[in-house]
Design a protein around this motif. Sequence first.
Motif, mmCIF file in Angstrom:
data_model
loop_
_atom_site.group_PDB
_atom_site.id
_atom_site.type_symbol
_atom_site.label_atom_id
_atom_site.label_comp_id
_atom_site.label_asym_id
_atom_site.label_seq_id
_atom_site.Cartn_x
_atom_site.Cartn_y
_atom_site.Cartn_z
ATOM 1 N N SER A 45 0.855 -1.185 0.000
ATOM 2 C CA SER A 45 0.000 0.000 0.000
ATOM 3 C C SER A 45 0.889 1.233 0.000
ATOM 4 C CB SER A 45 -0.925 0.008 1.213
ATOM 5 O OG SER A 45 -1.720 1.175 1.227
ATOM 6 N N CYS A 46 0.700 2.122 -0.971
ATOM 7 C CA CYS A 46 1.543 3.310 -1.072
ATOM 8 C C CYS A 46 0.793 4.430 -1.778
ATOM 9 C CB CYS A 46 2.852 3.007 -1.809
ATOM 10 S SG CYS A 46 2.631 2.631 -3.562
ATOM 11 N N ILE A 47 1.217 5.649 -1.505
ATOM 12 C CA ILE A 47 0.735 6.850 -2.185
ATOM 13 C C ILE A 47 1.938 7.547 -2.791
ATOM 14 C CG2 ILE A 47 -0.275 9.146 -1.893
ATOM 15 C CD1 ILE A 47 -2.112 8.062 0.187
ATOM 16 N N VAL A 48 1.882 7.803 -4.076
ATOM 17 C CA VAL A 48 2.960 8.460 -4.802
ATOM 18 C C VAL A 48 2.475 9.830 -5.244
ATOM 19 C CG1 VAL A 48 4.471 8.385 -6.816
ATOM 20 C CG2 VAL A 48 3.966 6.288 -5.556
ATOM 21 N N SER A 49 3.259 10.855 -4.935
ATOM 22 C CA SER A 49 2.941 12.227 -5.316
ATOM 23 C C SER A 49 4.008 12.722 -6.272
ATOM 24 C CB SER A 49 2.874 13.133 -4.082
ATOM 25 O OG SER A 49 1.893 12.680 -3.167
ATOM 26 N N LEU A 50 3.574 13.156 -7.437
ATOM 27 C CA LEU A 50 4.455 13.773 -8.433
ATOM 28 C C LEU A 50 3.968 15.199 -8.624
ATOM 29 C CD1 LEU A 50 6.860 13.181 -10.306
ATOM 30 C CD2 LEU A 50 5.220 12.584 -12.087
ATOM 31 N N GLY A 51 4.539 16.101 -7.853
ATOM 32 C CA GLY A 51 3.981 17.442 -7.807
ATOM 33 C C GLY A 51 2.639 17.410 -7.100
ATOM 34 N N LYS A 54 -1.415 12.865 -7.536
ATOM 35 C CA LYS A 54 -1.336 11.890 -6.454
ATOM 36 C C LYS A 54 -2.082 10.620 -6.861
ATOM 37 C CE LYS A 54 -1.215 15.567 -3.000
ATOM 38 N NZ LYS A 54 0.236 15.465 -2.784
ATOM 39 N N VAL A 55 -1.446 9.469 -6.616
ATOM 40 C CA VAL A 55 -1.999 8.163 -6.986
ATOM 41 C C VAL A 55 -1.817 7.216 -5.811
ATOM 42 C CG1 VAL A 55 -1.817 6.194 -8.551
ATOM 43 C CG2 VAL A 55 -1.554 8.513 -9.440
ATOM 44 N N LEU A 56 -2.880 6.463 -5.515
ATOM 45 C CA LEU A 56 -2.850 5.438 -4.475
ATOM 46 C C LEU A 56 -2.854 4.067 -5.131
ATOM 47 C CD1 LEU A 56 -3.229 4.295 -1.563
ATOM 48 C CD2 LEU A 56 -5.691 4.614 -1.905
ATOM 49 N N ALA A 57 -1.946 3.193 -4.696
ATOM 50 C CA ALA A 57 -1.847 1.826 -5.220
ATOM 51 C C ALA A 57 -1.915 0.843 -4.057
ATOM 52 C CB ALA A 57 -0.561 1.630 -6.014
ATOM 53 N N GLU A 147 3.042 8.319 -15.572
ATOM 54 C CA GLU A 147 4.301 8.195 -14.841
ATOM 55 C C GLU A 147 4.051 8.005 -13.351
ATOM 56 O OE1 GLU A 147 8.439 10.720 -14.075
ATOM 57 O OE2 GLU A 147 7.147 11.153 -15.813
ATOM 58 N N CYS A 148 3.153 8.797 -12.787
ATOM 59 C CA CYS A 148 2.845 8.668 -11.365
ATOM 60 C C CYS A 148 2.196 7.320 -11.062
ATOM 61 C CB CYS A 148 1.933 9.813 -10.931
ATOM 62 S SG CYS A 148 1.699 9.956 -9.160
ATOM 63 N N ALA A 149 1.294 6.859 -11.946
ATOM 64 C CA ALA A 149 0.642 5.567 -11.730
ATOM 65 C C ALA A 149 1.621 4.414 -11.889
ATOM 66 C CB ALA A 149 -0.528 5.402 -12.696
ATOM 67 N N SER A 150 2.567 4.529 -12.814
ATOM 68 C CA SER A 150 3.552 3.450 -12.991
ATOM 69 C C SER A 150 4.489 3.359 -11.799
ATOM 70 C CB SER A 150 4.348 3.673 -14.281
ATOM 71 O OG SER A 150 5.161 4.834 -14.178
ATOM 72 N N ILE A 151 4.889 4.491 -11.254
ATOM 73 C CA ILE A 151 5.743 4.466 -10.066
ATOM 74 C C ILE A 151 4.993 3.884 -8.877
ATOM 75 C CG2 ILE A 151 7.048 5.901 -8.452
ATOM 76 C CD1 ILE A 151 7.561 7.841 -10.734
ATOM 77 N N ALA A 152 3.701 4.244 -8.754
ATOM 78 C CA ALA A 152 2.894 3.685 -7.668
ATOM 79 C C ALA A 152 2.710 2.178 -7.826
ATOM 80 C CB ALA A 152 1.542 4.391 -7.614
ATOM 81 N N THR A 153 2.471 1.719 -9.045
ATOM 82 C CA THR A 153 2.314 0.287 -9.291
ATOM 83 C C THR A 153 3.602 -0.471 -9.008
ATOM 84 O OG1 THR A 153 0.670 0.765 -11.004
ATOM 85 C CG2 THR A 153 1.639 -1.431 -11.006
ATOM 86 N N LEU A 154 4.719 0.057 -9.476
ATOM 87 C CA LEU A 154 6.002 -0.596 -9.235
ATOM 88 C C LEU A 154 6.329 -0.641 -7.742
ATOM 89 C CD1 LEU A 154 8.727 -1.751 -10.193
ATOM 90 C CD2 LEU A 154 9.522 0.607 -10.454
ATOM 91 N N THR A 155 6.113 0.469 -7.054
ATOM 92 C CA THR A 155 6.416 0.519 -5.622
ATOM 93 C C THR A 155 5.536 -0.441 -4.836
ATOM 94 O OG1 THR A 155 7.025 2.845 -5.892
ATOM 95 C CG2 THR A 155 6.684 2.055 -3.651
ATOM 96 N N ALA A 156 4.249 -0.506 -5.193
ATOM 97 C CA ALA A 156 3.336 -1.403 -4.477
ATOM 98 C C ALA A 156 3.704 -2.869 -4.704
ATOM 99 C CB ALA A 156 1.901 -1.139 -4.919
ATOM 100 N N LEU A 157 4.066 -3.233 -5.929
ATOM 101 C CA LEU A 157 4.451 -4.615 -6.207
ATOM 102 C C LEU A 157 5.762 -4.995 -5.517
ATOM 103 C CD1 LEU A 157 3.572 -4.896 -10.016
ATOM 104 C CD2 LEU A 157 2.424 -6.059 -8.122
#
Length: 371
Positions: A45-51, A54-57, A147-157
Motif C-alpha cells: 500500500s503506497c501513495i505516490v505524489s508527483l507534484g 497523487k496516486v494510491l496503489a 508516470e505517477c501511476a507506474s511508479i505507484a504500481t512498481l512501488t506497491a508490487l
Amino acid sequence: MRDVYLSNCEKNFVNKIVSEGHRLDGRTYNESRPLNISFGSEYGSCIVSLGETKVLAQVSCEVVQPKQIRPNEGLLYINVEMNPMAAPHIEANRQTDLAVHLNRMLEKAYKDSKCIDLESLCIVVEEKVWSLRVDVKILNHDGNLIECASIATLTALAHFKRPDVTRSGDSVTIHDITEKDPIPTVLFHYPVCTTIAIFNTDILLADPNFLEESVCTSSIDDGTTPCGGLLIIGFNQYKEICVMNLSGAALSSAGIVRKGLQGASDKCKEVVDLVKKAIISDDTLRRKRVKINFSDIITQDHLQCLSKKDLNIKLKHYNIDDEVDDDIMDADSDPEPSKYDVVASKPQTAEIQTKQGASQWIEISSDSEED
C-alpha cells in the motif's frame, strides 16, 4: 470523459512561453516535479505524489485456479479507477477513455514485459496459484498520470509480501503474518513509464502538468497553433524499452525520438534507485516496530497547499511614468462605473458609487476583523 475546453488565450500563452524557454511553474525543459513516496500500514500500500498529481496503489492477493494454458503460473490483474475527486471533468460511475488508456499502458509495462516471476506464485500445479491484484486509484490529476501511476504500481508490487504457505499432502495451510514471515514478490526488472510533451514538433518537456498536456494535445485540431503530442516511454533499470506510445501528432524526425529516449532512460534509472531506497527505509522502520500509516503525510503544507503561489514565470515590468498613448491616458475615455466601483479618496476611507447615483462613504480599518 468530457472534453477539457481551453480558451485561445490559454493555448497561445502556454505555446508562447514554451517557445521562449519558460514554463508556468518555473521549471526547465528537462526538470521534473518533486517525487514523494509514502507507505501505508499494510504491505503493498503506497501513495505516490508527483507534484500535485497523487496516486494510491494497493496490492492484494487470493488463491485461485490457474489458467489451463499456463497451469504453473500465477495471475496478475491491474485495475485503474478514476472519479470526480481527481478532476472535475471526469464523470462519476463511468469508465473513461483515460482510465482505459492508463490500464492498457500499465498492463503492457508490468504484465506483458514479464517483470514478475509468475511461476513463484504457484502453490499446486493445475490446482492453486496466487492471484495478485493491483488497484490504482487516481486521487488528484495534475498531469502526467501514467508516470505517477507506474511508479505507484512498481512501488506497491516491490513492497508487497504475500503470506507463507505450507503444503501437507492434499491440504494447503496459509499462515498469518504473526506465524511466519511473509514472502516478498520476485521482480525480474523494474519498469517505469515517463511522459514527454512535444511542442512545435521540436521542443520536449519532461513531466508536463495538466495545462501543458491539455494544450499539447488540443493544439492538434487547431490550425492556428503548432502541432504537439505526448510521447510515453517505459524503461527499466537496464535501459531496456518495455513500452512506447505516441498520442497526438506524428513526429517530424527521428532525432526527437532519440532525444526523448536518452532523457527517459536516465530518469527511469533515478526513479528505480529512489524506489529501492524508499522500500529499504520502510523495511528498516518496520523492523524497529515503528508505526507507519498514511496519517504521517498529512502536514501543515498539505493543509495550506492552495495558499502557495505556483506562477513563477517572469513577467515584463512597465513603469507607470513611461510614455503611453494619449487615448489610453485620456480621462474622458473611462467607461461608465460599474455597479460596485470602489474609488479611493482618502488613505483610510473609500467611496462606493452605484448606478443610481447614490454614494456612500465607508471607513477602512486594518484592525477590523470584518470583511
